[in-house]
Design a protein around this motif. Structure first.
Motif, PDB file in Angstrom:
ATOM      1  N   TYR A  84       0.853  -1.194   0.000  1.00 13.96           N
ATOM      2  CA  TYR A  84       0.000   0.000   0.000  1.00 13.96           C
ATOM      3  C   TYR A  84       0.885   1.239   0.000  1.00 13.96           C
ATOM      4  CZ  TYR A  84      -3.415   3.449   1.505  1.00 13.96           C
ATOM      5  OH  TYR A  84      -4.233   4.556   1.574  1.00 13.96           O
ATOM      6  N   LEU A  85       0.447   2.238  -0.747  1.00 20.81           N
ATOM      7  CA  LEU A  85       1.187   3.496  -0.836  1.00 20.81           C
ATOM      8  C   LEU A  85       0.198   4.630  -1.025  1.00 20.81           C
ATOM      9  CD1 LEU A  85       3.967   5.024  -1.442  1.00 20.81           C
ATOM     10  CD2 LEU A  85       3.498   4.483  -3.830  1.00 20.81           C
ATOM     11  N   ILE A  89       1.887   7.488   3.896  1.00 15.82           N
ATOM     12  CA  ILE A  89       2.507   6.258   4.405  1.00 15.82           C
ATOM     13  C   ILE A  89       2.672   5.240   3.281  1.00 15.82           C
ATOM     14  CG2 ILE A  89       1.610   6.489   6.769  1.00 15.82           C
ATOM     15  CD1 ILE A  89      -0.563   4.408   5.996  1.00 15.82           C
ATOM     16  N   GLN A  90       3.519   4.263   3.561  1.00 14.86           N
ATOM     17  CA  GLN A  90       3.595   3.083   2.714  1.00 14.86           C
ATOM     18  C   GLN A  90       3.810   1.894   3.640  1.00 14.86           C
ATOM     19  OE1 GLN A  90       6.809   4.227   0.133  1.00 14.86           O
ATOM     20  NE2 GLN A  90       8.321   3.133   1.360  1.00 14.86           N
ATOM     21  N   PHE A  91       3.208   0.765   3.270  1.00 20.93           N
ATOM     22  CA  PHE A  91       3.392  -0.428   4.089  1.00 20.93           C
ATOM     23  C   PHE A  91       3.168  -1.686   3.266  1.00 20.93           C
ATOM     24  CE2 PHE A  91      -1.080   0.773   4.803  1.00 20.93           C
ATOM     25  CZ  PHE A  91      -1.755  -0.428   4.600  1.00 20.93           C
ATOM     26  N   SER A  92       3.656  -2.777   3.829  1.00 22.82           N
ATOM     27  CA  SER A  92       3.434  -4.093   3.248  1.00 22.82           C
ATOM     28  C   SER A  92       2.961  -5.010   4.369  1.00 22.82           C
ATOM     29  CB  SER A  92       4.710  -4.630   2.600  1.00 22.82           C
ATOM     30  OG  SER A  92       5.784  -4.610   3.511  1.00 22.82           O
ATOM     31  N   THR A  93       2.163  -6.018   3.995  1.00 26.49           N
ATOM     32  CA  THR A  93       1.590  -6.924   4.988  1.00 26.49           C
ATOM     33  C   THR A  93       1.962  -8.364   4.658  1.00 26.49           C
ATOM     34  OG1 THR A  93      -0.498  -7.190   3.793  1.00 26.49           O
ATOM     35  CG2 THR A  93      -0.377  -5.375   5.378  1.00 26.49           C
ATOM     36  N   TYR A  94       2.102  -9.161   5.717  1.00 28.44           N
ATOM     37  CA  TYR A  94       2.497 -10.562   5.576  1.00 28.44           C
ATOM     38  C   TYR A  94       1.691 -11.404   6.566  1.00 28.44           C
ATOM     39  CZ  TYR A  94       6.263  -8.086   3.345  1.00 28.44           C
ATOM     40  OH  TYR A  94       6.967  -7.223   2.543  1.00 28.44           O
ATOM     41  N   VAL A  95       1.007 -12.409   6.055  1.00 28.05           N
ATOM     42  CA  VAL A  95       0.208 -13.283   6.913  1.00 28.05           C
ATOM     43  C   VAL A  95       1.156 -14.085   7.798  1.00 28.05           C
ATOM     44  CG1 VAL A  95      -1.387 -15.232   6.963  1.00 28.05           C
ATOM     45  CG2 VAL A  95      -1.688 -13.422   5.261  1.00 28.05           C
ATOM     46  N   GLU A 116       1.617  -9.386   9.955  1.00 29.76           N
ATOM     47  CA  GLU A 116       2.725  -8.483  10.246  1.00 29.76           C
ATOM     48  C   GLU A 116       2.722  -7.350   9.221  1.00 29.76           C
ATOM     49  OE1 GLU A 116       7.484  -8.874  10.107  1.00 29.76           O
ATOM     50  OE2 GLU A 116       6.486 -10.200  11.553  1.00 29.76           O
ATOM     51  N   ILE A 117       2.889  -6.134   9.712  1.00 32.72           N
ATOM     52  CA  ILE A 117       2.909  -4.946   8.853  1.00 32.72           C
ATOM     53  C   ILE A 117       4.252  -4.244   9.016  1.00 32.72           C
ATOM     54  CG2 ILE A 117       1.870  -2.680   8.405  1.00 32.72           C
ATOM     55  CD1 ILE A 117      -0.742  -3.764   9.548  1.00 32.72           C
ATOM     56  N   HIS A 118       4.851  -3.886   7.892  1.00 31.15           N
ATOM     57  CA  HIS A 118       6.063  -3.059   7.890  1.00 31.15           C
ATOM     58  C   HIS A 118       5.675  -1.719   7.281  1.00 31.15           C
ATOM     59  CE1 HIS A 118       8.550  -7.011   7.571  1.00 31.15           C
ATOM     60  NE2 HIS A 118       7.938  -6.880   8.726  1.00 31.15           N
ATOM     61  N   MET A 119       5.740  -0.653   8.086  1.00 32.66           N
ATOM     62  CA  MET A 119       5.242   0.654   7.653  1.00 32.66           C
ATOM     63  C   MET A 119       6.298   1.740   7.816  1.00 32.66           C
ATOM     64  SD  MET A 119       1.927   2.833   8.943  1.00 32.66           S
ATOM     65  CE  MET A 119       2.607   3.237  10.545  1.00 32.66           C
ATOM     66  N   THR A 120       6.324   2.646   6.834  1.00 34.56           N
ATOM     67  CA  THR A 120       7.154   3.834   6.932  1.00 34.56           C
ATOM     68  C   THR A 120       6.325   5.047   6.530  1.00 34.56           C
ATOM     69  OG1 THR A 120       7.994   3.593   4.685  1.00 34.56           O
ATOM     70  CG2 THR A 120       9.322   2.651   6.440  1.00 34.56           C
TER      71      THR A 120
END
Length: 125
Positions: A84-85, A89-95, A116-120
């Motif tokens: 997502y962007l 913000i921007q982030f990626s998700t992982y089950v 799990e979300i990695h966000m910046t």
């Protein structure tokens, strides 16, 4: 806008494609089933990247688990490697995990997903 508001808005919109009733934190007593309730927890931060845990609970009531399982399947697919962007913000998700949860009231059907979300935050505006 705050980064948390942006994140919650994006997650809610995505979850509503799996189930029209989505609540953050806790559902009200009058919320019709099935529904999804979710929470976010920050679990770490390195440099500019935050790691968060998204907990999604798919809820239903009765004896037939099929609808709850279908909603959980859809939610799991929606958040498997989602990127997502936007302007903030921007982030990626992982089950991470999927678990059936046994409630004291055996008629409550609940499936718990951990993502799990990695966000910046975007600074290149």
């Amino acid at each position: 806008m705050s980064k948390t508001s942006d994140l919650r808005r994006a997650i809610t919109a995505r979850l509503r494609t799996a189930c029209p009733r989505v609540e953050y934190g806790q559902a009200g007593d009058e919320t019709a089933r099935p529904y999804i309730v979710y929470t976010l927890e920050t679990i770490g931060s390195v440099d500019d990247m935050e790691t968060l845990e998204l907990e999604i609970n798919c809820m239903d009531y009765g004896t037939n688990t099929e609808l709850c399982e279908t909603i959980a399947d859809q939610a799991e697919a929606l958040f498997d490697k989602w990127y997502y962007l936007n302007d903030e913000i921007q982030f990626s998700t992982y089950v991470d995990r999927r678990q059936p949860v046994t409630e004291e009231d055996r008629s409550i059907i609940r499936r718990r997903l951990l993502i799990e979300i990695h966000m910046t935050e975007r600074r290149d505006k």
